[in-house]
Design a protein around this motif. Structure first.
Motif, PDB file in Angstrom:
ATOM      1  N   ASN A   4       0.659 -11.934  -2.438  1.00 26.76           N
ATOM      2  CA  ASN A   4       0.680 -13.266  -1.831  1.00 26.76           C
ATOM      3  C   ASN A   4       1.517 -14.253  -2.639  1.00 26.76           C
ATOM      4  O   ASN A   4       1.873 -15.306  -2.147  1.00 26.76           O
ATOM      5  CB  ASN A   4      -0.739 -13.806  -1.672  1.00 26.76           C
ATOM      6  CG  ASN A   4      -1.531 -13.013  -0.661  1.00 26.76           C
ATOM      7  OD1 ASN A   4      -0.972 -12.461   0.282  1.00 26.76           O
ATOM      8  ND2 ASN A   4      -2.831 -12.933  -0.852  1.00 26.76           N
ATOM      9  N   ALA A   5       1.827 -13.900  -3.895  1.00 29.02           N
ATOM     10  CA  ALA A   5       2.538 -14.820  -4.766  1.00 29.02           C
ATOM     11  C   ALA A   5       4.062 -14.651  -4.715  1.00 29.02           C
ATOM     12  O   ALA A   5       4.788 -15.535  -5.149  1.00 29.02           O
ATOM     13  CB  ALA A   5       2.054 -14.650  -6.196  1.00 29.02           C
TER      14      ALA A   5
ATOM     15  N   ASP B  54      11.872 -10.726  -0.541  1.00 28.54           N
ATOM     16  CA  ASP B  54      13.015 -10.250  -1.324  1.00 28.54           C
ATOM     17  C   ASP B  54      12.580  -9.761  -2.703  1.00 28.54           C
ATOM     18  O   ASP B  54      13.033  -8.720  -3.181  1.00 28.54           O
ATOM     19  CB  ASP B  54      14.070 -11.353  -1.465  1.00 28.54           C
ATOM     20  CG  ASP B  54      14.755 -11.673  -0.155  1.00 28.54           C
ATOM     21  OD1 ASP B  54      14.833 -10.763   0.708  1.00 28.54           O
ATOM     22  OD2 ASP B  54      15.214 -12.811   0.016  1.00 28.54           O
ATOM     23  N   GLU B  55      11.695 -10.510  -3.340  1.00 27.16           N
ATOM     24  CA  GLU B  55      11.197 -10.115  -4.656  1.00 27.16           C
ATOM     25  C   GLU B  55      10.385  -8.822  -4.574  1.00 27.16           C
ATOM     26  O   GLU B  55      10.508  -7.936  -5.423  1.00 27.16           O
ATOM     27  CB  GLU B  55      10.347 -11.241  -5.264  1.00 27.16           C
ATOM     28  CG  GLU B  55       9.802 -10.933  -6.637  1.00 27.16           C
ATOM     29  CD  GLU B  55      10.884 -10.772  -7.700  1.00 27.16           C
ATOM     30  OE1 GLU B  55      10.595 -10.109  -8.717  1.00 27.16           O
ATOM     31  OE2 GLU B  55      12.002 -11.291  -7.517  1.00 27.16           O
ATOM     32  N   LEU B  56       9.548  -8.703  -3.545  1.00 28.85           N
ATOM     33  CA  LEU B  56       8.772  -7.484  -3.341  1.00 28.85           C
ATOM     34  C   LEU B  56       9.707  -6.290  -3.139  1.00 28.85           C
ATOM     35  O   LEU B  56       9.495  -5.219  -3.714  1.00 28.85           O
ATOM     36  CB  LEU B  56       7.840  -7.632  -2.138  1.00 28.85           C
ATOM     37  CG  LEU B  56       6.991  -6.408  -1.793  1.00 28.85           C
ATOM     38  CD1 LEU B  56       6.081  -6.033  -2.958  1.00 28.85           C
ATOM     39  CD2 LEU B  56       6.177  -6.669  -0.531  1.00 28.85           C
TER      40      LEU B  56
ATOM     41  N   ILE C 149       2.420  -2.311  -8.692  1.00 28.43           N
ATOM     42  CA  ILE C 149       2.362  -3.761  -8.463  1.00 28.43           C
ATOM     43  C   ILE C 149       0.907  -4.153  -8.217  1.00 28.43           C
ATOM     44  O   ILE C 149       0.257  -3.590  -7.341  1.00 28.43           O
ATOM     45  CB  ILE C 149       3.216  -4.156  -7.245  1.00 28.43           C
ATOM     46  CG1 ILE C 149       4.660  -3.713  -7.452  1.00 28.43           C
ATOM     47  CG2 ILE C 149       3.151  -5.655  -6.990  1.00 28.43           C
ATOM     48  CD1 ILE C 149       5.516  -3.839  -6.209  1.00 28.43           C
ATOM     49  N   PRO C 150       0.373  -5.143  -8.969  1.00 31.17           N
ATOM     50  CA  PRO C 150      -1.010  -5.591  -8.718  1.00 31.17           C
ATOM     51  C   PRO C 150      -1.138  -6.204  -7.317  1.00 31.17           C
ATOM     52  O   PRO C 150      -0.244  -6.919  -6.864  1.00 31.17           O
ATOM     53  CB  PRO C 150      -1.254  -6.651  -9.790  1.00 31.17           C
ATOM     54  CG  PRO C 150      -0.122  -6.543 -10.752  1.00 31.17           C
ATOM     55  CD  PRO C 150       0.990  -5.840 -10.067  1.00 31.17           C
ATOM     56  N   SER C 151      -2.249  -5.907  -6.642  1.00 34.09           N
ATOM     57  CA  SER C 151      -2.419  -6.371  -5.254  1.00 34.09           C
ATOM     58  C   SER C 151      -2.432  -7.896  -5.139  1.00 34.09           C
ATOM     59  O   SER C 151      -1.986  -8.447  -4.141  1.00 34.09           O
ATOM     60  CB  SER C 151      -3.692  -5.788  -4.647  1.00 34.09           C
ATOM     61  OG  SER C 151      -4.816  -6.169  -5.403  1.00 34.09           O
TER      62      SER C 151
END
Length: 154
Positions: free
Chosen positions: A35-36, A40-42, A29-31
């Protein structure tokens, strides 16, 4: 920060931190994406094969704390109000013991308690027990207020 320091700071085991780091490395996952996206999505990106669990609606502890300042309001009463709200909207709710534990955690995290420093045995603490009682005099018909207090010694 080392994984050991992260574990200490979050009060979790080093194995938990290690598993999250491993999941992050394998997910690629790009760092700038952190923040975007929401939690739940993470979680879905880190653990794509995990079956999502149904979570309970969490109480608003800011509201709970404000309500507890009112006379006659108890955690039990607020929990019953919370469960009634959950039932009316068809959502899952947490049990009373978890409700109380999470409120204590909220109060600790926000420093909502006051510690009074004094010498032991130097002062007597008095706590009023609820609302005033009414005493009726059967001979005169007058009504008097009765204040009940509970002494506490330290």
């Amino acid at each position: 920060m080392s994984q050991r320091n992260i574990a200490l700071g979050l009060h979790v085991s080093r194995n938990t931190v290690s598993k999250v780091v491993a999941a992050y490395k394998s997910a690629d996952i790009p760092s700038e994406m952190f923040n975007a996206i929401d939690d739940d999505e993470l979680h879905r990106k880190l653990y794509p094969n995990e079956v999502p669990s149904i979570s309970a609606k969490m109480p608003d502890y800011c509201y709970v704390h404000k309500e507890l300042l009112k006379p006659g309001v108890t955690l039990r009463l607020l929990w019953e109000e919370y469960t009634s709200s959950c039932r009316s909207t068809g959502q899952l709710c947490i049990q009373y013991s978890q409700f109380c534990k999470l409120y204590r955690d909220y109060a600790d995290r926000h420093h909502l308690t006051m510690h009074i420093r004094h010498k032991p045995g130097d002062k007597m603490m008095v706590d009023w027990a609820g609302k005033c009682l009414q005493l009726h005099n059967p001979e005169t018909g007058t009504v008097s207020k009765a204040y009940i207090f509970v002494p506490g010694f330290s």
